[in-house]
Design an enzyme around this catalytic site. Structure first.
Site, PDB file in Angstrom:
ATOM      1  N   HIS A  75     -22.300  -0.449 -40.986  1.00  0.00           N
ATOM      2  CA  HIS A  75     -21.699  -1.602 -40.292  1.00  0.00           C
ATOM      3  C   HIS A  75     -22.818  -2.200 -39.857  1.00  0.00           C
ATOM      4  O   HIS A  75     -23.571  -1.764 -38.657  1.00  0.00           O
ATOM      5  CB  HIS A  75     -20.677  -1.177 -39.291  1.00  0.00           C
ATOM      6  CG  HIS A  75     -19.546  -0.748 -40.174  1.00  0.00           C
ATOM      7  ND1 HIS A  75     -18.308  -1.495 -39.703  1.00  0.00           N
ATOM      8  CD2 HIS A  75     -19.012   0.130 -41.152  1.00  0.00           C
ATOM      9  CE1 HIS A  75     -17.057  -0.880 -40.392  1.00  0.00           C
ATOM     10  NE2 HIS A  75     -17.812  -0.220 -41.423  1.00  0.00           N
ATOM     11  N   TYR A 388     -24.713  -1.672 -27.938  1.00  0.00           N
ATOM     12  CA  TYR A 388     -23.437  -0.973 -28.990  1.00  0.00           C
ATOM     13  C   TYR A 388     -23.975   0.005 -30.158  1.00  0.00           C
ATOM     14  O   TYR A 388     -23.969   0.762 -30.212  1.00  0.00           O
ATOM     15  CB  TYR A 388     -22.881  -2.200 -29.808  1.00  0.00           C
ATOM     16  CG  TYR A 388     -21.561  -1.603 -30.452  1.00  0.00           C
ATOM     17  CD1 TYR A 388     -20.233  -1.696 -29.857  1.00  0.00           C
ATOM     18  CD2 TYR A 388     -21.653  -1.087 -31.862  1.00  0.00           C
ATOM     19  CE1 TYR A 388     -18.958  -1.345 -30.663  1.00  0.00           C
ATOM     20  CE2 TYR A 388     -20.611  -0.779 -32.604  1.00  0.00           C
ATOM     21  CZ  TYR A 388     -19.457  -0.832 -31.811  1.00  0.00           C
ATOM     22  OH  TYR A 388     -18.321  -0.529 -32.677  1.00  0.00           O
TER      23      TYR A 388
HETATM   24  C1  DHB Z   1     -13.273   3.692 -32.806  1.00  0.00           C
HETATM   25  C2  DHB Z   1     -12.969   4.023 -31.413  1.00  0.00           C
HETATM   26  C3  DHB Z   1     -13.721   3.457 -30.442  1.00  0.00           C
HETATM   27  O1  DHB Z   1     -13.320   3.445 -29.131  1.00  0.00           O
HETATM   28  C4  DHB Z   1     -14.409   2.332 -30.843  1.00  0.00           C
HETATM   29  O2  DHB Z   1     -15.167   1.520 -29.783  1.00  0.00           O
HETATM   30  C5  DHB Z   1     -14.675   2.045 -31.982  1.00  0.00           C
HETATM   31  C6  DHB Z   1     -14.141   2.717 -33.063  1.00  0.00           C
HETATM   32  C7  DHB Z   1     -12.719   4.473 -34.002  1.00  0.00           C
HETATM   33  O3  DHB Z   1     -11.917   5.576 -33.505  1.00  0.00           O
HETATM   34  O4  DHB Z   1     -12.967   4.097 -35.069  1.00  0.00           O
END
Ligand code: DHB
Length: 394
Positions: A75, A388
């Protein structure tokens, strides 16, 4: 059963424990792994699904044969929706990195298979796990195996990768440790559904009705969450009610609509921040959730556990192969630097994207101001993208 002698006894066969066992194995270091859950329990527990580039690199270690690059999806960004307006973040152009969508239970399956190929012992479904003599150079772990045998492991080091409720953390004497804790006034309602993806990338949405996250699992199964009060009962929510709520939280002038389908799992997830310091005492070292819990916003939990392991594994290898116990002395300090950055990011994302029913109107508007300051500035977007996708190693 005779006493097993090993270099490192690892309590916890989740991704942190097994990744560590694997890196040690690659350096010729023996370990014994125990877990009170069964292989299938762990394989079927739904956890987060986003991997930082650094975590993906760890799964590329010799012999893991992780399917992250073949079955996972790269992604290149996320979309942050604010009151129905989309704000895409493009990670490669902002910070030159990407993340991978690959569920944690699949990572576990890959690592457990890699472990099995090494023929080093892993005991699932043990009971009555205890440990002791962690202040000495011969700590031990005991448990009862699934067959009812007494298991006694004598090791040079013990690693507690046993999650937030395991027995290891409690072995650090009270006067030598400190707990830092933050409670949030909400939980997440999580669903798995059979539907195609609603968008190319994950959507994090702030709306007047509260937060929603539109995540993914595969071409046919999707994961979605929405903010809810902590005392919510999953059974009180019908499929119709869930879809109406999710749709209302992402609706906007662009006419965006979720792709819906049968809901195959519903769970209410706890939401808290905790850090236990130090992450080591004597011959015991903690990794992952046994030492810290982050709220799910931003998916840092597994990534932090892997980051701990990336510091701990070389230190243990140096201690065992070069008799350099000094290498381990800085573990807690090095690991907690990243832990607190991740706590900050998870807290900040949570506060910017959720609405607290009890907060005053000033705080609601201030947090919206904070979110807009980030999204409307390239510096802010770059900051979010860096947090992130994961910070470079210290
Ligand atoms: C997922 C869970 C999260 O807390 C996040 O920030 C992004 C994705 C998930 O379970 O896909």
């Amino acid at each position: 059963m005779p006493e097993l002698q090993t270099d490192v006894a690892i309590v916890g066969a989740g991704p942190a424990g097994l990744m560590l066992a694997h890196l040690l194995h690659n350096a010729g270091i023996d370990s014994v792994v125990v877990d009170n859950r069964s292989h299938d329990d762990i394989a079927h527990t739904h956890r987060a699904g986003i991997l930082e580039a650094g975590s993906v690199r760890m799964l590329g270690a010799d012999g893991v044969d992780s399917r992250v690059l073949t079955a996972g999806h790269r992604h290149d960004g996320i979309d942050i929706r604010v009151d129905g307006i989309s704000h895409p973040l493009d990670f490669p152009s902002l910070v030159g990195e990407s993340v991978w969508l690959y569920p944690q239970n699949e990572i576990f399956v890959d690592l457990a298979a890699a472990r099995a190929r090494t023929s080093r012992p892993t005991f699932f479904s043990v009971t009555d796990t205890s440990l002791g003599d962690i202040g000495t150079e011969r700590p031990w772990v005991r448990a009862t195996t699934a067959d009812g045998d007494d298991l006694r492991i004598s090791a040079r080091y013990v690693v507690g990768a046993d999650g937030s409720r395991g027995p290891c953390r409690a072995m650090i004497p009270a006067e030598r440790k400190e707990k830092f804790f933050h409670e949030y006034p909400f939980a997440w309602f999580g669903i798995l559904c059979e539907a195609p993806p609603s968008h190319e990338v994950l959507i994090y949405s702030r709306s007047e009705r509260g937060f929603a996250l539109i995540s993914q699992r595969s071409d046919t199964v999707q994961r979605m969450y929405f903010q809810t009060p902590p005392d919510t009962e999953a059974a009180d929510w019908s499929e119709d009610r869930i879809w109406t709520e999710l749709q209302a939280r992402v609706a906007g002038p662009d006419g965006f609509e979720l792709k819906t389908g049968p809901i195959i799992d519903k769970t209410v997830l706890p939401f808290r921040s905790a850090v236990h310091e130090p992450m080591q005492h004597g011959s015991l070292f903690l990794a992952g959730d046994s030492a810290h819990t982050v709220p799910p916003t931003g998916a840092k939990g597994l990534n932090l556990a892997f980051a701990d392991v990336s510091v701990l594994a070389p230190a243990l290898i140096s201690a065992m192969t070069h008799d350099n116990a000094e290498a381990l002395s800085g573990y807690s300090q090095a690991a907690t630097r990243r832990v607190w950055k991740a706590q900050n990011f998870s807290y900040q994302m949570t506060r910017m994207l959720h609405t607290d029913p009890d907060q005053d109107a000033f705080e609601t508007r201030r947090s919206l101001g904070e979110l807009r300051s980030m999204l409307e500035s390239v510096h802010g977007r770059r900051y979010l993208a860096e947090c992130y996708t994961g910070w470079p190693d210290d």
